[in-house]
Design an enzyme around this catalytic site. Structure first.
Site, PDB file in Angstrom:
ATOM      1  N   LEU A  33       0.814  -1.217   0.000  1.00 54.65           N
ATOM      2  CA  LEU A  33       0.000   0.000   0.000  1.00 54.65           C
ATOM      3  C   LEU A  33       0.849   1.269   0.000  1.00 54.65           C
ATOM      4  CD1 LEU A  33      -2.698  -1.113   2.614  1.00 54.65           C
ATOM      5  CD2 LEU A  33      -2.700  -1.439   0.127  1.00 54.65           C
ATOM      6  N   HIS A  34       0.325   2.284  -0.647  1.00 56.20           N
ATOM      7  CA  HIS A  34       0.970   3.600  -0.657  1.00 56.20           C
ATOM      8  C   HIS A  34      -0.107   4.660  -0.420  1.00 56.20           C
ATOM      9  CE1 HIS A  34      -0.686   3.873  -4.672  1.00 56.20           C
ATOM     10  NE2 HIS A  34      -0.044   2.787  -5.027  1.00 56.20           N
ATOM     11  N   HIS A  37      -3.492   4.355  -2.179  1.00 54.53           N
ATOM     12  CA  HIS A  37      -4.474   3.428  -1.595  1.00 54.53           C
ATOM     13  C   HIS A  37      -5.157   4.062  -0.379  1.00 54.53           C
ATOM     14  CE1 HIS A  37      -1.663   0.327  -3.419  1.00 54.53           C
ATOM     15  NE2 HIS A  37      -2.823  -0.032  -3.923  1.00 54.53           N
ATOM     16  N   GLN A  64      -5.004 -12.340 -12.981  1.00 58.12           N
ATOM     17  CA  GLN A  64      -4.834 -11.141 -13.806  1.00 58.12           C
ATOM     18  C   GLN A  64      -3.394 -10.954 -14.285  1.00 58.12           C
ATOM     19  OE1 GLN A  64      -6.294  -8.612 -10.415  1.00 58.12           O
ATOM     20  NE2 GLN A  64      -4.880  -7.114 -11.247  1.00 58.12           N
ATOM     21  N   GLY A 154      -9.122   3.394  -8.086  1.00 60.47           N
ATOM     22  CA  GLY A 154      -8.274   4.544  -8.428  1.00 60.47           C
ATOM     23  C   GLY A 154      -8.417   4.912  -9.902  1.00 60.47           C
ATOM     24  N   ASP A 157      -5.967   3.590 -12.854  1.00 64.35           N
ATOM     25  CA  ASP A 157      -6.338   2.470 -13.728  1.00 64.35           C
ATOM     26  C   ASP A 157      -7.670   2.817 -14.386  1.00 64.35           C
ATOM     27  OD1 ASP A 157      -4.200   0.468 -13.071  1.00 64.35           O
ATOM     28  OD2 ASP A 157      -4.960   0.880 -11.073  1.00 64.35           O
ATOM     29  N   SER A 192       2.271   4.217  -7.479  1.00 64.88           N
ATOM     30  CA  SER A 192       1.997   2.846  -7.885  1.00 64.88           C
ATOM     31  C   SER A 192       2.921   1.922  -7.100  1.00 64.88           C
ATOM     32  CB  SER A 192       2.281   2.689  -9.387  1.00 64.88           C
ATOM     33  OG  SER A 192       2.392   1.324  -9.711  1.00 64.88           O
ATOM     34  N   SER A 193       2.418   0.742  -6.774  1.00 65.82           N
ATOM     35  CA  SER A 193       3.272  -0.217  -6.054  1.00 65.82           C
ATOM     36  C   SER A 193       4.484  -0.580  -6.910  1.00 65.82           C
ATOM     37  CB  SER A 193       2.481  -1.485  -5.724  1.00 65.82           C
ATOM     38  OG  SER A 193       1.309  -1.128  -5.032  1.00 65.82           O
ATOM     39  N   ARG A 194       4.322  -0.530  -8.232  1.00 67.35           N
ATOM     40  CA  ARG A 194       5.414  -0.908  -9.143  1.00 67.35           C
ATOM     41  C   ARG A 194       6.553   0.108  -9.151  1.00 67.35           C
ATOM     42  NH1 ARG A 194       1.101  -3.405 -12.265  1.00 67.35           N
ATOM     43  NH2 ARG A 194       1.641  -5.589 -12.549  1.00 67.35           N
TER      44      ARG A 194
HETATM   45  O1  PAF Z   1      -6.172  -2.391  -9.093  1.00 65.85           O
HETATM   46  C1  PAF Z   1      -5.798  -3.411  -8.477  1.00 65.85           C
HETATM   47  O2  PAF Z   1      -4.957  -3.361  -7.573  1.00 65.85           O
HETATM   48  C2  PAF Z   1      -6.360  -4.764  -8.876  1.00 65.85           C
HETATM   49  O3  PAF Z   1      -6.546  -4.860 -10.249  1.00 65.85           O
HETATM   50  C3  PAF Z   1      -7.650  -5.147  -8.122  1.00 65.85           C
HETATM   51  C4  PAF Z   1      -8.791  -4.187  -8.467  1.00 65.85           C
HETATM   52  C5  PAF Z   1      -7.376  -5.108  -6.623  1.00 65.85           C
HETATM   53  C6  PAF Z   1      -8.082  -6.557  -8.501  1.00 65.85           C
HETATM   54  O4  PAF Z   1      -7.123  -7.501  -8.180  1.00 65.85           O
END
Ligand code: PAF
Length: 287
Positions: A33-34, A37, A64, A154, A157, A192-194
């Site tokens: 989390l950042h 979030h 995913q 968010g 995305d 972003s976590s990335r």
């Molecule tokens: O945005 C995300 O972090 C993911 O795509 C989500 C919505 C938690 C689904 O895994």
């Protein structure tokens, strides 16, 4: 704050809250989390009030990620995430494991998925063909487990949020979808976590994504309308001046239908994805 990892226990608690008329606000996340979030958590709390409950799910959803993607390397730090959630006043953190979320999958006995068939074909869906099927499936499952009245996503995305809205409408989930603004670092990079992967000079190079958005905004302000093809070519050149940056796509489209436009004007939505080294970053803006 309670930590629940069983789907049955989470659903049971949500049903108890529902029967007692307690509103449930839900923020689905993949953890690490950042501040972005935490702003979603605040938006959920605002909607349900003090008497409501806020649930955050932390689950790195395998469906995913494509086999070639970074599932095992996806950053994780549950201890820190729980601390942040506690400080943010979250009521329940839901942390299921794969066997809970996808029963039977390890033996090839999981076979139900949710697929949105239109908005998910372009942009992220074109670059990552199985991605949105995984997102819609896990979010539908989480809605059935957490039973939220409100769920917050968010704006970073953008396409994901549009697809979740569509799924919620099409499948009659009784959930209000809120899309909260993107939080940015001081130099414009979307949180972003990335971003954790962006070490050394890659972090500096990543800001070219925000520059590209500013250049597009300026082009529209200056000339009222610009051809999408010209602007795409200019932005590709701008981005790829950085030695480790490679544009994946940049698209200009109608924010409601996600249909591409040939002329870019005020109100057009843009979205782009690029690699900086091995890290794939996305961003978007309304022009
Ligand atoms: O945005 C995300 O972090 C993911 O795509 C989500 C919505 C938690 C689904 O895994």
């Amino acid at each position: 704050m309670r930590i629940i990892s069983s789907t049955a226990a989470m659903q049971k608690l949500a049903l108890q809250w529902k029967r007692a008329g307690v509103k449930i606000g839900f923020v689905p996340t993949m953890g690490y989390l950042h501040a972005g979030h935490l702003s979603l958590v605040r938006a959920a709390r605002k909607r349900v009030g003090k008497s409501g409950k806020v649930v955050v799910s932390i689950y790195v959803n395998p469906t995913q990620f494509a086999p070639t993607e970074d599932l095992s390397k996806y950053p994780r730090d549950l201890k820190r995430d729980l601390k942040l959630c506690r400080e943010a006043g979250v009521d329940v953190v839901f942390t299921p494991g794969d066997a809970e979320m996808y029963p039977g999958k390890a033996d090839g006995n999981y076979s139900t998925y949710v697929v949105e068939e239109n908005l998910g074909r372009v942009m992220e869906g074109a670059s990552r063909p199985t991605h949105f099927r995984g997102v819609t499936t896990v979010v539908a499952k989480l809605f059935n487990i957490v039973l939220p009245d409100v769920s917050v996503f968010g704006q970073k995305d953008f396409q994901q949020a549009a697809i979740i809205r569509r799924m919620t409408r099409d499948l009659n989930f009784p959930v209000k979808i809120i899309v909260a603004p993107t939080l940015r670092e001081r130099d414009g990079l979307a949180m972003s976590s990335r971003n954790k992967y962006l070490t050394g000079d890659l972090r500096r190079q990543a800001t070219v994504l925000w520059c590209a958005i500013q250049v597009a905004k300026f082009a529209v302000q200056k000339s009222k309308s610009v051809t999408a093809a010209d602007l795409k070519a200019d932005l590709k050149k701008l981005i790829e001046i950085e030695p480790d940056a490679k544009l994946d796509y940049v698209e200009f489209f109608n924010p409601e239908t996600l249909q591409r436009v040939a002329q870019v004007k005020r109100g057009t939505q843009m979205a782009l994805a690029m690699f900086v080294g091995k890290t794939r970053l996305i961003d978007n803006a309304r022009l």
